[in-house]
Design a protein around this motif. Structure first.
Motif, PDB file in Angstrom:
ATOM      1  N   ILE A 181       0.889  -1.164   0.000  1.00 47.96           N
ATOM      2  CA  ILE A 181       0.000   0.000   0.000  1.00 47.96           C
ATOM      3  C   ILE A 181       0.922   1.208   0.000  1.00 47.96           C
ATOM      4  O   ILE A 181       1.771   1.351   0.878  1.00 47.96           O
ATOM      5  N   ARG A 182       0.787   2.043  -1.003  1.00 50.62           N
ATOM      6  CA  ARG A 182       1.725   3.152  -1.161  1.00 50.62           C
ATOM      7  C   ARG A 182       1.676   4.130   0.001  1.00 50.62           C
ATOM      8  O   ARG A 182       0.600   4.480   0.478  1.00 50.62           O
ATOM      9  N   PRO A 183       2.856   4.589   0.413  1.00 51.44           N
ATOM     10  CA  PRO A 183       2.891   5.628   1.455  1.00 51.44           C
ATOM     11  C   PRO A 183       2.108   6.858   0.991  1.00 51.44           C
ATOM     12  O   PRO A 183       2.177   7.251  -0.175  1.00 51.44           O
ATOM     13  N   GLY A 184       1.332   7.415   1.890  1.00 52.20           N
ATOM     14  CA  GLY A 184       0.527   8.592   1.565  1.00 52.20           C
ATOM     15  C   GLY A 184      -0.869   8.266   1.074  1.00 52.20           C
ATOM     16  O   GLY A 184      -1.739   9.127   1.038  1.00 52.20           O
ATOM     17  N   SER A 185      -1.092   7.011   0.683  1.00 48.45           N
ATOM     18  CA  SER A 185      -2.417   6.585   0.225  1.00 48.45           C
ATOM     19  C   SER A 185      -3.148   5.877   1.355  1.00 48.45           C
ATOM     20  O   SER A 185      -2.543   5.178   2.159  1.00 48.45           O
ATOM     21  N   THR A 186      -4.455   6.061   1.377  1.00 49.26           N
ATOM     22  CA  THR A 186      -5.306   5.341   2.315  1.00 49.26           C
ATOM     23  C   THR A 186      -6.129   4.352   1.506  1.00 49.26           C
ATOM     24  O   THR A 186      -6.835   4.738   0.573  1.00 49.26           O
ATOM     25  N   ALA A 187      -6.012   3.070   1.838  1.00 53.57           N
ATOM     26  CA  ALA A 187      -6.734   2.027   1.116  1.00 53.57           C
ATOM     27  C   ALA A 187      -8.053   1.714   1.815  1.00 53.57           C
ATOM     28  O   ALA A 187      -8.142   1.736   3.045  1.00 53.57           O
ATOM     29  N   SER A 188      -9.081   1.442   1.000  1.00 50.61           N
ATOM     30  CA  SER A 188     -10.380   1.029   1.528  1.00 50.61           C
ATOM     31  C   SER A 188     -11.042   0.112   0.498  1.00 50.61           C
ATOM     32  O   SER A 188     -10.545  -0.045  -0.617  1.00 50.61           O
ATOM     33  N   LYS A 189     -12.140  -0.476   0.890  1.00 50.32           N
ATOM     34  CA  LYS A 189     -12.943  -1.333   0.008  1.00 50.32           C
ATOM     35  C   LYS A 189     -12.113  -2.474  -0.608  1.00 50.32           C
ATOM     36  O   LYS A 189     -12.338  -2.852  -1.755  1.00 50.32           O
ATOM     37  N   GLU A 190     -11.168  -3.025   0.174  1.00 53.20           N
ATOM     38  CA  GLU A 190     -10.340  -4.104  -0.332  1.00 53.20           C
ATOM     39  C   GLU A 190     -11.146  -5.386  -0.478  1.00 53.20           C
ATOM     40  O   GLU A 190     -12.018  -5.688   0.334  1.00 53.20           O
ATOM     41  N   ARG A 191     -10.822  -6.109  -1.527  1.00 54.52           N
ATOM     42  CA  ARG A 191     -11.434  -7.414  -1.792  1.00 54.52           C
ATOM     43  C   ARG A 191     -10.478  -8.157  -2.702  1.00 54.52           C
ATOM     44  O   ARG A 191      -9.853  -7.552  -3.573  1.00 54.52           O
ATOM     45  N   VAL A 192     -10.336  -9.464  -2.512  1.00 53.04           N
ATOM     46  CA  VAL A 192      -9.413 -10.256  -3.320  1.00 53.04           C
ATOM     47  C   VAL A 192     -10.115 -11.522  -3.775  1.00 53.04           C
ATOM     48  O   VAL A 192     -10.804 -12.178  -2.991  1.00 53.04           O
ATOM     49  N   ILE A 193      -9.926 -11.869  -5.049  1.00 49.61           N
ATOM     50  CA  ILE A 193     -10.484 -13.113  -5.577  1.00 49.61           C
ATOM     51  C   ILE A 193      -9.400 -13.899  -6.311  1.00 49.61           C
ATOM     52  O   ILE A 193      -8.407 -13.340  -6.769  1.00 49.61           O
ATOM     53  N   GLU A 194      -9.627 -15.208  -6.387  1.00 52.12           N
ATOM     54  CA  GLU A 194      -8.813 -16.050  -7.253  1.00 52.12           C
ATOM     55  C   GLU A 194      -9.446 -15.944  -8.640  1.00 52.12           C
ATOM     56  O   GLU A 194     -10.653 -16.173  -8.796  1.00 52.12           O
ATOM     57  N   ARG A 195      -8.662 -15.551  -9.626  1.00 49.04           N
ATOM     58  CA  ARG A 195      -9.235 -15.256 -10.948  1.00 49.04           C
ATOM     59  C   ARG A 195      -9.785 -16.484 -11.658  1.00 49.04           C
ATOM     60  O   ARG A 195     -10.731 -16.370 -12.439  1.00 49.04           O
ATOM     61  N   SER A 196      -9.245 -17.656 -11.411  1.00 52.51           N
ATOM     62  CA  SER A 196      -9.729 -18.839 -12.133  1.00 52.51           C
ATOM     63  C   SER A 196     -11.070 -19.346 -11.619  1.00 52.51           C
ATOM     64  O   SER A 196     -11.808 -19.990 -12.359  1.00 52.51           O
ATOM     65  N   THR A 197     -11.409 -19.035 -10.356  1.00 46.77           N
ATOM     66  CA  THR A 197     -12.659 -19.545  -9.783  1.00 46.77           C
ATOM     67  C   THR A 197     -13.620 -18.440  -9.348  1.00 46.77           C
ATOM     68  O   THR A 197     -14.799 -18.714  -9.146  1.00 46.77           O
ATOM     69  N   GLY A 198     -13.106 -17.230  -9.142  1.00 50.06           N
ATOM     70  CA  GLY A 198     -13.922 -16.154  -8.605  1.00 50.06           C
ATOM     71  C   GLY A 198     -14.088 -16.230  -7.099  1.00 50.06           C
ATOM     72  O   GLY A 198     -14.759 -15.407  -6.487  1.00 50.06           O
ATOM     73  N   LYS A 199     -13.440 -17.219  -6.462  1.00 49.98           N
ATOM     74  CA  LYS A 199     -13.548 -17.422  -5.017  1.00 49.98           C
ATOM     75  C   LYS A 199     -12.865 -16.280  -4.274  1.00 49.98           C
ATOM     76  O   LYS A 199     -11.765 -15.868  -4.607  1.00 49.98           O
ATOM     77  N   GLU A 200     -13.547 -15.779  -3.223  1.00 42.32           N
ATOM     78  CA  GLU A 200     -12.969 -14.742  -2.368  1.00 42.32           C
ATOM     79  C   GLU A 200     -11.786 -15.330  -1.601  1.00 42.32           C
ATOM     80  O   GLU A 200     -11.862 -16.476  -1.124  1.00 42.32           O
ATOM     81  N   LEU A 201     -10.716 -14.569  -1.489  1.00 43.80           N
ATOM     82  CA  LEU A 201      -9.543 -14.997  -0.738  1.00 43.80           C
ATOM     83  C   LEU A 201      -9.392 -14.155   0.526  1.00 43.80           C
ATOM     84  O   LEU A 201      -9.687 -12.960   0.521  1.00 43.80           O
ATOM     85  N   ALA A 202      -8.911 -14.790   1.583  1.00 44.30           N
ATOM     86  CA  ALA A 202      -8.659 -14.086   2.836  1.00 44.30           C
ATOM     87  C   ALA A 202      -7.439 -13.185   2.670  1.00 44.30           C
ATOM     88  O   ALA A 202      -6.513 -13.506   1.923  1.00 44.30           O
ATOM     89  N   PHE A 203      -7.459 -12.052   3.383  1.00 43.25           N
ATOM     90  CA  PHE A 203      -6.329 -11.130   3.356  1.00 43.25           C
ATOM     91  C   PHE A 203      -6.313 -10.358   4.655  1.00 43.25           C
ATOM     92  O   PHE A 203      -7.287 -10.349   5.408  1.00 43.25           O
ATOM     93  N   GLU A 204      -5.192  -9.711   4.917  1.00 39.55           N
ATOM     94  CA  GLU A 204      -5.057  -8.857   6.084  1.00 39.55           C
ATOM     95  C   GLU A 204      -4.079  -7.746   5.752  1.00 39.55           C
ATOM     96  O   GLU A 204      -3.277  -7.876   4.827  1.00 39.55           O
ATOM     97  N   THR A 205      -4.155  -6.657   6.480  1.00 43.74           N
ATOM     98  CA  THR A 205      -3.209  -5.567   6.322  1.00 43.74           C
ATOM     99  C   THR A 205      -2.112  -5.756   7.360  1.00 43.74           C
ATOM    100  O   THR A 205      -2.402  -5.935   8.543  1.00 43.74           O
TER     101      THR A 205
END
Length: 185
Positions: free
Chosen positions: A55-79
């Motif tokens: 996450i770039r310095p100076g930027s604030t990230a929100s609305k994060e979501r991650v998927i596996e592109r081959s299945t569309g399955k949501e993947l777990a993540f953390e900051t």
């Protein structure tokens, strides 16, 4: 000291290596200083069970979501915060990357970054951000037309009429990108 070096080396070995990257920046209304990012990447390091996206310095990230592109399955993540106070999105891959294999993921997030995306005193939209990966696309918000681009790009229109600028970074460092636009009459 040796323990910290070994821990760092083990961490690097478990982290996925990035290949086949593309970032799409969809500029939201400029008074919000926000842009939606879609980042497609392929993890290729054998045995990796997570992928780190800075996450770039100076930027604030929100609305994060991650998927596996081959299945569309949501993947777990953390900051997570790493060395030198860098912040990362740590994506847990569905399984370790197999030998000679890959895991394709898509990261969605919205950045708020007033210093790199704003309207200047003349009313011009400014998007001023270096690109470190090879392929990048910037889509202007509806109702704006391109007036300047400090790096070579391919300009086209989206089906909805928004202007799209595609960049290819063939450098070994970051490509300086500064886009200017004006509101359509």
């Amino acid at each position: 000291m040796l323990g910290k070096l070994l821990a760092a080396a083990a961490f690097a070995c478990l982290c996925a290596h990035a290949a086949d990257e593309l970032t799409l920046y969809e500029l939201l209304p400029p008074d919000t200083h926000q842009f939606a990012i879609t980042y497609d990447v392929t993890a290729t390091r054998e045995g990796a069970d997570f992928f780190l996206n800075p996450i770039r310095p100076g930027s604030t990230a929100s609305k994060e979501r991650v998927i596996e592109r081959s299945t569309g399955k949501e993947l777990a993540f953390e900051t997570v915060t790493g060395k030198d106070a860098k912040t990362f999105l740590k994506v847990h891959l569905p399984a370790p990357v197999p030998k000679n294999g890959e895991t394709r993921i898509r990261i969605f997030k919205t950045y708020t970054d007033a210093p790199s995306y704003y309207v200047n005193t003349n009313g011009d939209l400014i998007f001023d951000r270096p690109f470190g990966i090879r392929r990048n696309v910037v889509v202007l918000p509806a109702g704006w037309e391109l007036t300047g681009c400090a790096s070579p790009g391919i300009v086209s229109s989206q089906p909805d009429g928004r202007i799209r600028v595609s960049f290819f970074n063939d450098r070994d460092d970051q490509l300086p990108v500064k886009i200017t636009a004006r509101r359509l009459p």
